[in-house]
Design a protein around this motif. Structure first.
Motif, PDB file in Angstrom:
ATOM      1  N   SER A 150       0.799  -1.210   0.000  1.00 42.80           N
ATOM      2  CA  SER A 150       0.000   0.000   0.000  1.00 42.80           C
ATOM      3  C   SER A 150       0.840   1.271   0.000  1.00 42.80           C
ATOM      4  N   SER A 151       2.123   1.174   0.357  1.00 43.13           N
ATOM      5  CA  SER A 151       2.978   2.355   0.414  1.00 43.13           C
ATOM      6  C   SER A 151       3.678   2.636  -0.908  1.00 43.13           C
ATOM      7  N   ARG A 152       3.551   1.748  -1.870  1.00 49.24           N
ATOM      8  CA  ARG A 152       4.280   1.898  -3.117  1.00 49.24           C
ATOM      9  C   ARG A 152       3.550   2.818  -4.090  1.00 49.24           C
ATOM     10  N   LYS A 153       4.308   3.374  -5.019  1.00 45.51           N
ATOM     11  CA  LYS A 153       3.728   4.207  -6.054  1.00 45.51           C
ATOM     12  C   LYS A 153       3.354   3.359  -7.261  1.00 45.51           C
ATOM     13  N   SER A 154       2.555   3.941  -8.151  1.00 42.72           N
ATOM     14  CA  SER A 154       2.185   3.247  -9.372  1.00 42.72           C
ATOM     15  C   SER A 154       3.385   3.217 -10.312  1.00 42.72           C
ATOM     16  N   PRO A 155       3.378   2.316 -11.319  1.00 44.62           N
ATOM     17  CA  PRO A 155       4.486   2.253 -12.268  1.00 44.62           C
ATOM     18  C   PRO A 155       4.732   3.574 -12.985  1.00 44.62           C
ATOM     19  N   SER A 156       3.680   4.379 -13.154  1.00 44.85           N
ATOM     20  CA  SER A 156       3.838   5.650 -13.848  1.00 44.85           C
ATOM     21  C   SER A 156       4.417   6.737 -12.950  1.00 44.85           C
ATOM     22  N   GLY A 157       4.597   6.425 -11.652  1.00 47.55           N
ATOM     23  CA  GLY A 157       5.136   7.392 -10.715  1.00 47.55           C
ATOM     24  C   GLY A 157       4.081   8.159  -9.963  1.00 47.55           C
ATOM     25  N   ALA A 158       2.824   7.974 -10.287  1.00 52.11           N
ATOM     26  CA  ALA A 158       1.741   8.653  -9.587  1.00 52.11           C
ATOM     27  C   ALA A 158       1.567   8.037  -8.207  1.00 52.11           C
ATOM     28  N   SER A 159       0.884   8.767  -7.336  1.00 48.68           N
ATOM     29  CA  SER A 159       0.705   8.274  -5.970  1.00 48.68           C
ATOM     30  C   SER A 159      -0.327   7.169  -5.875  1.00 48.68           C
ATOM     31  N   SER A 160      -1.189   7.042  -6.872  1.00 41.88           N
ATOM     32  CA  SER A 160      -2.206   6.001  -6.851  1.00 41.88           C
ATOM     33  C   SER A 160      -2.200   5.237  -8.161  1.00 41.88           C
ATOM     34  N   LEU A 161      -2.582   3.985  -8.075  1.00 44.22           N
ATOM     35  CA  LEU A 161      -2.685   3.156  -9.268  1.00 44.22           C
ATOM     36  C   LEU A 161      -3.938   3.508 -10.049  1.00 44.22           C
ATOM     37  N   ARG A 162      -3.858   3.346 -11.367  1.00 45.31           N
ATOM     38  CA  ARG A 162      -5.011   3.548 -12.249  1.00 45.31           C
ATOM     39  C   ARG A 162      -5.173   2.261 -13.053  1.00 45.31           C
ATOM     40  N   ILE A 163      -6.287   1.574 -12.858  1.00 46.00           N
ATOM     41  CA  ILE A 163      -6.486   0.250 -13.455  1.00 46.00           C
ATOM     42  C   ILE A 163      -7.799   0.214 -14.230  1.00 46.00           C
ATOM     43  N   ILE A 164      -7.729  -0.292 -15.445  1.00 39.60           N
ATOM     44  CA  ILE A 164      -8.929  -0.565 -16.247  1.00 39.60           C
ATOM     45  C   ILE A 164      -9.293  -2.033 -16.076  1.00 39.60           C
ATOM     46  N   VAL A 165     -10.571  -2.310 -15.867  1.00 39.88           N
ATOM     47  CA  VAL A 165     -11.085  -3.674 -15.803  1.00 39.88           C
ATOM     48  C   VAL A 165     -12.023  -3.855 -16.997  1.00 39.88           C
ATOM     49  N   ALA A 166     -11.731  -4.832 -17.845  1.00 38.09           N
ATOM     50  CA  ALA A 166     -12.466  -4.970 -19.097  1.00 38.09           C
ATOM     51  C   ALA A 166     -13.147  -6.331 -19.204  1.00 38.09           C
ATOM     52  N   GLY A 167     -14.346  -6.318 -19.781  1.00 34.59           N
ATOM     53  CA  GLY A 167     -15.068  -7.557 -20.037  1.00 34.59           C
ATOM     54  C   GLY A 167     -16.463  -7.522 -19.470  1.00 34.59           C
ATOM     55  N   GLY A 168     -17.163  -8.637 -19.627  1.00 33.84           N
ATOM     56  CA  GLY A 168     -18.522  -8.727 -19.107  1.00 33.84           C
ATOM     57  C   GLY A 168     -19.410  -9.578 -19.993  1.00 33.84           C
ATOM     58  N   GLY A 169     -20.683  -9.242 -20.012  1.00 33.26           N
ATOM     59  CA  GLY A 169     -21.661  -9.990 -20.800  1.00 33.26           C
ATOM     60  C   GLY A 169     -22.565 -10.832 -19.934  1.00 33.26           C
ATOM     61  N   THR A 170     -21.998 -11.451 -18.908  1.00 32.71           N
ATOM     62  CA  THR A 170     -22.765 -12.267 -17.962  1.00 32.71           C
ATOM     63  C   THR A 170     -22.271 -12.007 -16.545  1.00 32.71           C
ATOM     64  N   GLY A 171     -23.076 -12.431 -15.576  1.00 33.17           N
ATOM     65  CA  GLY A 171     -22.658 -12.293 -14.190  1.00 33.17           C
ATOM     66  C   GLY A 171     -21.379 -13.051 -13.894  1.00 33.17           C
ATOM     67  N   GLY A 172     -21.141 -14.142 -14.628  1.00 33.85           N
ATOM     68  CA  GLY A 172     -19.934 -14.936 -14.428  1.00 33.85           C
ATOM     69  C   GLY A 172     -18.658 -14.205 -14.760  1.00 33.85           C
ATOM     70  N   HIS A 173     -18.770 -13.134 -15.557  1.00 38.90           N
ATOM     71  CA  HIS A 173     -17.618 -12.276 -15.818  1.00 38.90           C
ATOM     72  C   HIS A 173     -17.632 -11.044 -14.923  1.00 38.90           C
TER      73      HIS A 173
END
Length: 381
Positions: free
Chosen positions: A9-32
């Motif tokens: 939790s104390s580490r920086k993001s790879p881009s050097g920002a103080s927080s991580l930025r993550i995209i979550v992709a996919g879907g279609g059904t509840g199972g995804h």
């Protein structure tokens, strides 16, 4: 918080920002969708400042379900291949090109440090674009037979999280991490009592209760059986919580109108309460349904979807049946055998207790946490 989590939790993001930025992709059904939300929740538990953006397909259920979980989502103009209609596929190349343009614009605005793909055709352009840009990509594959998008993306992924063994036929062995399948937090941490759950659905605490779910999109064979036997519930002193799926919901809602023994709807948002209310569950045997039922410790009669790739739903169900942890009725035999199988089970308390005891042994309770830690460690070695 563990020392490991404090360190992460104390580490920086790879881009050097103080927080991580993550995209979550996919879907279609509840199972995804629901595993995706579980993974995001687990990452935020360790890194509360992480910023998430979900990307799905316009018109699909993730557009509604993801905001309900507290996350932002953007929709792509993309569709899957229609095996039954070549005409419907004419616009696919245009939609694919358009989706890549949309993805490019999303990446320019959001500037992700990483992308997590959970399957479904909307995940493909997002992860492929990320891989071309050298952005770390992570895949979660819930099924024992991998989806086409995940297979195509796997060779360039950073890590691939899978439910069980023997996935090397789909993915590079050195990228695979066996974690099990993440389950919704509301089910993992459910405190719903049976009495309160029955009250929530407006049902009688003195009657035994069947829960029927065919996945988020419904199950025709299960619905047909229930519609045919619905008038028999009252005389048997039984009641039903019935998730029909959207396709023919109106038909079944009308069929059970004014029947005090039945709660019916196209989708159950409060599945923790539905499981708590149920004495016996009727369900398809997709990977996520199985994972949830193990956590919920429910006696279940599986009706596997027979057209799943490599018939993997039957394999999923048999895995539990062979351990005396579930019963199974084949889809083609459902009209004749499903209702008597369920009614025989629901009045056999000894058998119910045995199934509940044995299915609980198969529960995986830390999948989301394991995936979260593996992702954070990979981003911040």
């Amino acid at each position: 918080m563990t020392d490991l989590n404090k360190n992460i939790s104390s580490r920086k993001s790879p881009s050097g920002a103080s927080s991580l930025r993550i995209i979550v992709a996919g879907g279609g059904t509840g199972g995804h969708i629901f595993p995706a939300i579980a993974i995001a929740n687990a990452i935020k538990q360790t890194r509360p400042d992480t910023q998430f953006l979900f990307v799905g397909a316009k018109g699909k259920m993730e557009i509604d379900k993801v905001p309900q979980a507290g996350y932002k989502i953007e929709g792509l103009d993309i569709a899957g291949f229609e095996r039954g209609s070549l005409i419907k596929n004419i616009s696919l190349p245009y939609k694919l090109v358009k989706s890549f343009i949309q993805v490019s614009n999303i990446f320019k605005r959001f500037k992700p440090d990483a992308v997590i793909g959970v399957g479904g055709y909307s995940s493909f352009p997002v992860l492929r674009y990320a891989q071309r840009k050298g952005i770390p990509t992570f895949i979660h594959e819930s099924n024992s037979f991998a989806g086409k998008s995940n297979i195509l993306l796997g060779k360039n992924a950073t890590k691939i999280f899978v439910a069980g063994e023997r996935m090397e036929k789909f993915f590079p062995a050195d990228k695979i991490v066996i974690t099990g399948n993440p389950v919704r937090k509301s089910i993992m941490e459910s405190t719903a009592s049976k009495a309160a759950a029955l009250s929530f659905f407006g049902l009688d605490p003195n009657k035994k209760t069947i829960l029927a779910v065919g996945g988020s999109l419904g199950a025709r064979s299960i619905n047909k059986v229930l519609a045919r036997h619905i008038s028999e519930l009252g005389p048997l002193n039984l009641q039903l919580i019935w998730q029909t799926g959207k396709t023919t919901a109106d038909l079944y809602i009308q069929a059970s109108k004014n029947n005090p023994c039945v709660w019916v709807g196209d989708f159950i948002q409060e599945m923790d309460k539905a499981y708590a209310a149920a004495d016996v569950v009727i369900s398809r045997s997709g990977a996520m349904a199985v994972a949830e039922l193990c956590i919920a410790k429910k006696a279940v009669v599986f009706v596997p979807f027979p057209f799943a790739a490599e018939d993997h739903q039957t394999a999923n169900a048999k895995h539990l049946v062979n351990r005396n942890a579930a019963l199974m009725v084949k889809d083609e035999e459902a009209q004749a055998k499903l209702f008597p199988t369920v009614t025989n089970l629901i009045f056999n308390d000894k058998k119910i207790r045995a199934l509940e005891h044995n299915i609980a042994k198969l529960a995986v309770t830390d999948a989301a946490d394991m995936i979260a830690i593996k992702i954070l460690n990979a981003l911040n070695p």
